[in-house]
Every structure is written in C-alpha cells, then in structure tokens.
Design a protein around this motif. Structure first.
Motif, short mmCIF file in Angstrom:
data_model
loop_
_atom_site.label_atom_id
_atom_site.label_comp_id
_atom_site.label_asym_id
_atom_site.label_seq_id
_atom_site.Cartn_x
_atom_site.Cartn_y
_atom_site.Cartn_z
N THR A 81 59.78 8.09 35.61
CA THR A 81 58.58 8.66 35.00
C THR A 81 58.68 10.18 34.98
O THR A 81 59.04 10.81 35.99
CB THR A 81 57.32 8.24 35.76
N LEU A 82 58.38 10.77 33.82
CA LEU A 82 58.42 12.21 33.64
C LEU A 82 57.06 12.72 33.17
O LEU A 82 56.37 12.05 32.39
CB LEU A 82 59.47 12.59 32.59
N THR A 83 56.68 13.90 33.65
CA THR A 83 55.46 14.54 33.19
C THR A 83 55.76 15.30 31.90
O THR A 83 56.75 16.03 31.82
CB THR A 83 54.92 15.51 34.25
N SER B 241 51.88 7.84 27.74
CA SER B 241 50.45 7.65 28.00
C SER B 241 49.98 8.66 29.03
O SER B 241 50.66 8.88 30.05
CB SER B 241 50.20 6.22 28.51
N GLU B 242 48.84 9.29 28.75
CA GLU B 242 48.16 10.19 29.70
C GLU B 242 49.09 11.26 30.26
O GLU B 242 49.13 11.53 31.45
CB GLU B 242 47.55 9.37 30.84
N GLY B 243 49.85 11.90 29.37
CA GLY B 243 50.70 13.01 29.79
C GLY B 243 51.92 12.60 30.58
O GLY B 243 52.52 13.44 31.28
N GLN B 244 52.31 11.35 30.47
CA GLN B 244 53.51 10.89 31.18
C GLN B 244 54.39 10.08 30.24
O GLN B 244 53.90 9.35 29.36
CB GLN B 244 53.14 10.05 32.40
N LEU B 245 55.68 10.19 30.44
CA LEU B 245 56.66 9.39 29.72
C LEU B 245 57.37 8.50 30.72
O LEU B 245 58.05 8.99 31.63
CB LEU B 245 57.68 10.29 29.00
N ARG B 246 57.17 7.18 30.57
CA ARG B 246 57.85 6.24 31.46
C ARG B 246 59.03 5.63 30.72
O ARG B 246 58.91 5.12 29.61
CB ARG B 246 56.89 5.13 31.89
N LEU B 247 60.19 5.71 31.34
CA LEU B 247 61.42 5.14 30.80
C LEU B 247 61.74 3.87 31.58
O LEU B 247 61.64 3.86 32.81
CB LEU B 247 62.58 6.12 30.92
N LEU C 203 58.96 18.18 26.54
CA LEU C 203 59.43 18.20 27.92
C LEU C 203 60.81 18.84 27.95
O LEU C 203 61.47 18.98 26.91
CB LEU C 203 59.48 16.80 28.51
N PRO C 204 61.30 19.26 29.14
CA PRO C 204 62.63 19.86 29.22
C PRO C 204 63.71 18.85 28.80
O PRO C 204 63.72 17.72 29.29
CB PRO C 204 62.77 20.24 30.70
N ALA C 205 64.60 19.28 27.91
CA ALA C 205 65.64 18.39 27.41
C ALA C 205 66.54 17.88 28.53
O ALA C 205 66.92 16.71 28.56
CB ALA C 205 66.47 19.11 26.34
N THR C 206 66.87 18.76 29.47
CA THR C 206 67.76 18.37 30.57
C THR C 206 67.14 17.27 31.41
O THR C 206 67.82 16.32 31.83
CB THR C 206 68.09 19.58 31.45
N ALA C 207 65.84 17.39 31.69
CA ALA C 207 65.16 16.37 32.50
C ALA C 207 65.19 15.02 31.81
O ALA C 207 65.40 13.98 32.46
CB ALA C 207 63.72 16.81 32.77
N LEU C 208 64.99 15.01 30.49
CA LEU C 208 65.01 13.75 29.75
C LEU C 208 66.41 13.15 29.73
O LEU C 208 66.59 11.94 29.90
CB LEU C 208 64.50 13.96 28.33
N LYS C 209 67.43 14.00 29.53
CA LYS C 209 68.82 13.51 29.54
C LYS C 209 69.14 12.84 30.88
O LYS C 209 69.71 11.74 30.93
CB LYS C 209 69.79 14.67 29.32
N GLU C 210 68.77 13.51 31.96
CA GLU C 210 69.09 12.99 33.29
C GLU C 210 68.37 11.67 33.55
O GLU C 210 68.94 10.72 34.12
CB GLU C 210 68.72 14.02 34.36
N ALA C 211 67.10 11.58 33.13
CA ALA C 211 66.33 10.36 33.35
C ALA C 211 66.88 9.19 32.53
O ALA C 211 66.99 8.06 33.02
CB ALA C 211 64.86 10.61 33.01
N VAL C 212 67.23 9.46 31.27
CA VAL C 212 67.80 8.40 30.43
C VAL C 212 69.12 7.93 31.02
O VAL C 212 69.41 6.73 31.06
CB VAL C 212 67.99 8.90 28.98
N ASN C 213 69.93 8.87 31.49
CA ASN C 213 71.20 8.51 32.12
C ASN C 213 70.98 7.61 33.33
O ASN C 213 71.73 6.65 33.55
CB ASN C 213 71.95 9.78 32.56
N ARG C 214 69.94 7.92 34.10
CA ARG C 214 69.69 7.12 35.31
C ARG C 214 69.32 5.68 34.96
O ARG C 214 69.91 4.73 35.50
CB ARG C 214 68.56 7.77 36.13
N VAL C 215 68.32 5.51 34.09
CA VAL C 215 67.85 4.15 33.82
C VAL C 215 68.85 3.36 32.98
O VAL C 215 68.90 2.12 33.06
CB VAL C 215 66.46 4.16 33.14
N ALA C 216 69.66 4.07 32.19
CA ALA C 216 70.61 3.38 31.30
C ALA C 216 71.71 2.66 32.07
O ALA C 216 72.41 1.80 31.51
CB ALA C 216 71.23 4.38 30.32
N VAL C 217 71.86 2.98 33.36
CA VAL C 217 72.87 2.29 34.18
C VAL C 217 72.61 0.78 34.18
O VAL C 217 73.55 -0.02 34.19
CB VAL C 217 72.84 2.85 35.63
N LEU C 218 71.34 0.40 34.12
CA LEU C 218 71.00 -1.02 34.15
C LEU C 218 70.62 -1.57 32.77
O LEU C 218 70.18 -2.71 32.65
CB LEU C 218 69.85 -1.28 35.13
#
Length: 362
Positions: free
Chosen positions: A300-302, A282-288, A253-268
């Motif tokens: 959730t990222l595709t 699972s099934e072509g999706q990564l849920r953080l 997956l795009p590295a930038t998209a993963l960085k941004e998503a991890v940053n978002r959920v890591a707040v909590l």
C-alpha cells in the motif's frame, strides 16, 4: 601502410562495428570490415545490408592504404592486447597487429570485392543528438520483437513543424510509448526498425545528428560516425485514438516508490496470467496486489488523488508497468478513465513522455 593508434579508441570503434557486422554470413565478405587509412586516421566501415556503419578513429598513419579484415577476429585480437598503444602494419596481403610483446599476423581480404558503401555529404535536417537518443531510448521498450507484427517492429519518428516538436512513437499493440522533444526545421515522418534504433542510440552522444533522406533509407551523420538505415515500409496505426480523453481519476506519487512496490508484489504474480498486478485506488491510497500458485502479496502506497471517481480498481501486466515507469524521474502521474479503458502513465509536470497501456480484465 603503418599506423599507431591507442587500444582504447580502436577498441571503441571496433565495438560499434562488431554489433553491426554479422559473425556468420553466406557471403564471407559481409563478416569483414573495411579500413580506409588516411593521414588523419582510420575509417572503419561495415554492413549487414540493413545498416551501413562507418566510424572514424584518430591515428598516426604513414603511407596510407586501405585493407579488409575479418571484423570479429580483428576486434578480439585488439581487445586482448596487453599494451596501450597498437601498431598496425600492412605488408602485402598480411596485416601485423603489435602491442607490448604481442605480434599477430592477420590475412587481409580483397578490397575490390568488398561491397561499396557510400554516405551522403549533405544534410536535410539537424537534430540534437543527445535529445534524439534520449527520446528513442525512452520508447524503445514498447516496440514489438515479433516478426509477424510488421511496422510494430519499428519506431515512428514524426515532425510537427507547427509546434516545433518531433515525436517518437512505439507500440506492440498492447501499449504505446510516446516522447516529444524540441526540433528546428521540417523533416519527414518515417519508421525506423527497432534493431536499427538500438545501434543508433549507441552512436548518438552529444553534438548534432544530421539527417539525409533517401528512397527507403535514412542516413545519420555525427562528428565521428555515419550510418545508413533501411526504413520500414507501411502505415503506422492511428495510436491517437487509444489515448483516453475522459480522465476520471488521477493519481500522483513518486515514480521510484511505485517501481519498488510493483517489483515487490510481482514476485508472486502469476507468470501464466500476464504477470497480473491489481491497482486499487481509494481514499488517497494505492493498494497493489498480486496472486499466483505460491501465494499472494500486497503493498500500500500513499498517493495524491484527484478526479470525479472516488475509487477505482484496475489490473496491469507488471512488466509493462515497470517498462512504462522506466523513463520517469521524480513524480509519476497515473491517469485512469475506467477499469477497462487504457491508462496513461507520465511524468508529473510534463517532460514530453507518455505511456498508454491497456488494462487486464478485473
């Protein structure tokens, strides 16, 4: 001695020395820097007994003479000057620093008492300075800052003449960062203290970095800067054995998209539980997902998914994930061998960089 030099070039040189020369020391001379004047310019030198650094600054010089001045005070004076051209004049034991309407008088030290610093003139190996700086910078985050961790406080530099590659490796026991880069010639394997690597990265620009090997010492020379670095003594752990070989699930997956998503959920994420973030593929999706005292977050990222396992759940330290993704541009490739086995983060399509991280208990 009288010299004329631009404020910009002098400030740049002093900025490099300031980071090495201590502001306080039981030996006051170590808080000073030595200035060697020649017709070509000024050579600024200083040491903290772990790193010796010498930097050349082009200048117009008349009647060259060496002098020693307090490093941080001299740098502070130069930075605050109003004009763009600086005049230095040495009269007896006093250095005049003038620019615009400003005129400072600075007492100089004893040049004879200053610790002698010597730098080799020969080179055992030449490396591309930009490649070396990029490699060191991409793994530096994984080196330990804990004094008790001995060689983990350093970065290992390996030379593999058979493949034409050099490798830098850093680890704090929980993660390993590796970067391969091309090199010609055969060099030694050594461990450079991480703090020394920080200064080395700052002085490496373009051109060549020439290595000279000494007893427990590495000398690095560029067109403008010379450095002596004390090396760490000891055996670096066998990091190869923690790199998983049996990959069961692969995610791209795009590295930038993963960085941004991890940053978002890591707040909590719970700061007292290793900043835990869960990865569910699972099934072509990564849920953080992350959960802490104040709530929970999910994103959730595709992704492009491959491998023999249809699904897998893992957990990582969010900070470690972001560090590992830092050097990756474009697509990131995540390789998983199991929920309790180390995972690999690397750039899709190669590039020589790899991060290996232990997982947290699911």
């Amino acid at each position: 001695m009288k010299a004329h030099v631009t404020k910009k070039t002098l400030s740049e040189g002093l900025g490099l020395l300031e980071r090495v020369v201590p502001s306080r020391s039981s030996n006051p001379l170590l808080t000073s820097l030595k200035v060697e004047a020649s017709e070509a310019g000024l050579t600024l030198s200083g040491t903290n007994l772990e790193i010796d650094l010498s930097c050349f600054v082009p200048a117009e010089v008349q009647e060259p003479k060496d002098f020693v001045v307090p490093a941080h005070l001299f740098a502070q004076i130069v930075r605050n000057l109003g004009g763009e051209l600086v005049e230095l004049e040495l009269v007896g034991q006093e250095l005049a620093v003038r620019s615009g309407g400003s005129d400072f008088k600075l007492q100089t030290g004893d040049t004879e008492a200053y610790p002698p610093l010597s730098f080799p003139s020969n080179a055992d190996l030449s490396l591309n300075a930009e490649e070396l700086a990029r490699a060191l910078g991409s793994v530096r985050y994984a080196a330990s800052n804990e004094a008790f961790q001995a060689v983990f406080r350093g970065i290992k530099l390996e030379h593999h003449a058979d493949t034409g590659l050099a490798r830098v490796v850093a680890s704090d026991g929980y993660r390993v960062a590796i970067r391969d880069f091309p090199v010609s010639g055969d060099g030694r394997n050594l461990i450079i203290p991480a703090r020394s690597v920080d200064e080395l990265i700052r002085v490496l620009k373009d051109g060549e970095a020439r290595f000279t090997y000494g007893e427990g010492m590495l000398s690095v020379t560029t067109d403008r800067v010379r450095m002596n670095l004390k090396l760490l003594d000891g055996d670096f752990p066998d990091y190869e054995r923690v790199i998983p070989k049996d990959i069961k699930l692969q995610v791209t997956l795009p590295a930038t998209a993963l960085k941004e998503a991890v940053n978002r959920v890591a707040v909590l994420a719970d700061k007292n539980a290793n900043n835990r973030v869960e990865f569910l593929v699972s099934e072509g999706q990564l849920r953080l997902a992350a959960e802490g005292d104040y709530g929970r977050a999910q994103d959730t990222l595709t992704v492009t998914q491959g491998g023999v396992e249809p699904a897998m759940s893992l957990a990582f330290n969010a900070r470690h994930v972001l560090d590992a993704l830092g050097p990756i541009e474009g697509e990131a490739e995540l390789l998983f061998s199991g929920s309790t086995s180390p995972a690999i983060f690397r750039a899709s399509g190669g590039g020589g960089y790899m991060a290996v991280m232990v997982t947290l208990r699911v």
